[in-house]
Design an enzyme around this catalytic site. Structure first.
Site, short mmCIF file in Angstrom:
data_model
loop_
_atom_site.label_atom_id
_atom_site.label_comp_id
_atom_site.label_asym_id
_atom_site.label_seq_id
_atom_site.Cartn_x
_atom_site.Cartn_y
_atom_site.Cartn_z
N GLN A 181 -29.72 14.33 -32.15
CA GLN A 181 -29.72 13.49 -30.89
C GLN A 181 -28.35 12.68 -30.81
O GLN A 181 -28.32 11.97 -29.87
CB GLN A 181 -30.70 12.11 -31.38
CG GLN A 181 -32.14 12.64 -31.38
CD GLN A 181 -32.69 13.15 -29.99
OE1 GLN A 181 -32.19 12.89 -29.13
NE2 GLN A 181 -33.80 13.76 -29.92
N CYS A 328 -42.66 15.35 -31.10
CA CYS A 328 -43.26 15.93 -32.33
C CYS A 328 -44.36 15.19 -32.71
O CYS A 328 -45.31 15.49 -33.42
CB CYS A 328 -42.21 16.21 -33.22
SG CYS A 328 -40.50 16.79 -33.01
C1 LIG Z 1 -33.78 13.69 -34.60
C2 LIG Z 1 -34.09 15.18 -34.59
N1 LIG Z 1 -33.87 15.97 -35.56
C3 LIG Z 1 -34.45 17.36 -35.76
C4 LIG Z 1 -34.94 17.59 -34.52
C5 LIG Z 1 -35.50 19.15 -34.36
O1 LIG Z 1 -34.86 19.91 -33.55
P1 LIG Z 1 -35.50 21.30 -33.05
O2 LIG Z 1 -36.39 20.74 -31.70
O3 LIG Z 1 -34.34 22.05 -32.36
O4 LIG Z 1 -36.12 21.93 -34.24
C6 LIG Z 1 -35.07 16.65 -33.19
C7 LIG Z 1 -36.05 17.19 -32.33
O5 LIG Z 1 -36.67 16.21 -31.70
C8 LIG Z 1 -34.75 15.57 -33.46
O6 LIG Z 1 -34.79 14.52 -32.38
#
Ligand SMILES: Cc1ncc(COP(=O)(O)O)c(C=O)c1O
Length: 386
Positions: A181, A328
């Protein structure tokens, strides 16, 4: 009548930039070679791969050779944590992280705990900040890794990664930063900030989904978690996702070039949004850091007496897209672990909305959102009282 479309869920994902799409199409249609092939088509693909690696490295001030392309932030986080745990398990079995990390860190830590590792979860203050002293105090002679995010995805807290990096160095412990982020919004410079490992994701910086990177500094040796033909220095096997990687490269170059301009623009929009909300709507609560202290693109607000999910759908009817927590976790029950960690309860926990801004947002979007928010919140509160 056409309703306006205002996308304020840029922490979940972003719209892909036109320049990125054009380059990806070129790869799909013409430069479709496998970079491992020995002929000209392969060589051309290898050149594109090298260029993308340089662009992604440049975004975080790192060496191109340190970039390992992955399928996204989730895989990068898995690779960092499991990779270090596997390679250093003879040295120690203790890892330090925080309570507000992304699930792609927390669930890996849970898995590692099941395999015998010990994890200390540092608690955060009311603004979501990790205190570096707590990190230092948690280090013991079995500590092999510290993993703290640069920017929290739900409330936008900027963590003191530079200070934590110094503590890690002083104690001879590796430091991993989830910068998914943060990249493209605030400065991440692996050399200046002395970061050993950094996770990145293309789709948060107006690139494609399903591609990311893990940066490894020169000293770091990790075990792979995917085995195969030895691509990506034998750390991440599998034929490279060339359209994705090349798109990620373009998105990174543009993010680097426009970092200052973008972060100023987003901060301006965020301030406008908070000023609008706090002056027009009663009983609102800013969750996390003060507006100017947080990342420029994330504003988390609770509307007392209104359920976040209900408000989300009410806004959607008017073309405004927001989130209740992270994408998520929003479908899971029980409320956000991040909002709980900063002490939110009851009404405030239930009524939280995350607004996350991106380069395509305008002042008009913000004013429209404040206007609709006021109407919807008023209506939902009145409706509840009946
Ligand atoms: C802080 C953070 N780390 C990891 C991820 C995961 O990334 P990706 O969607 O590319 O798997 C996200 C996604 O929302 C995130 O906000």
């Amino acid at each position: 009548m056409m309703i306006m479309e205002v996308y304020l869920d840029n922490s979940a994902t972003t719209k892909v930039r036109k320049e990125v799409i054009d380059k990806m199409l070129e790869v799909l249609e013409e430069e479709y070679g496998n970079p491992s092939s020995l002929h000209r088509k392969g060589y051309q693909a290898e050149k594109l791969l090298k260029e993308a690696r340089e662009n992604v490295a440049c975004l975080i001030g790192g060496r191109p050779e340190g970039i390992i392309f992955t399928s996204g932030g989730t895989e990068s986080n898995n690779l960092a944590l499991i990779g270090v745990a596997e390679s250093l398990k003879k040295k120690g079995n203790h890892i330090i992280s925080s309570t507000i990390e992304h699930p792609s860190i927390l669930n890996v830590l849970k898995f590692l705990e099941e395999s015998g590792f010990k994890v200390t979860y540092i608690e955060v203050d009311k603004k979501g900040k990790v205190n570096p002293e707590d990190v230092e105090n948690a280090i013991n002679d079995k500590t092999i890794l510290i993993s703290i995010m640069a920017v929290n995805n739900e409330i936008g807290t900027i963590e003191p990664i530079e200070e934590i990096a110094s503590i890690a160095k002083r104690n001879g412990v590796l430091f991993h930063v989830d910068a998914v982020q943060a990249a493209g919004k605030i400065e991440i410079d692996v050399k200046k900030q002395k970061l050993d490992m950094v996770s990145l994701s293309a789709h948060k910086i107006h690139g494609p989904k399903g591609v990311g990177a893990l940066y490894l500094s020169e000293e770091v040796r990790i075990r792979p978690i995917i085995f195969g033909g030895g691509q990506e220095k034998n750390i991440r096997s599998g034929t490279e996702n060339m359209p994705g990687i090349v798109g990620f490269g373009v998105a990174s170059r543009l993010a680097k070039e426009s970092l200052e301009e973008v972060s100023q623009k987003l901060m301006g929009l965020k301030k406008r949004l908070w000023e609008g909300i706090s002056s027009e709507i009663k009983d609102v609560h800013l969750n996390g850091p003060e507006v100017e202290e947080g990342a420029p693109h994330i504003l988390n607000v609770s509307f007392r007496g209104v359920r976040g999910e209900v408000l989300l759908h009410a806004l959607e009817e008017e073309g405004i897209y927001v989130s209740t927590g992270s994408a998520c976790s929003s479908k899971k029950r029980g409320g956000s672990h991040v909002l709980k960690a900063i002490g939110l309860k009851g009404d405030l926990l239930e009524g939280a909305i995350r607004f996350s801004l991106g380069i395509f947002n305008t002042e008009e979007d913000i004013d429209y959102t404040v206007d609709i928010l006021k109407k919807k919140v008023d209506f939902l509160r009145r409706f509840k009282r009946r």
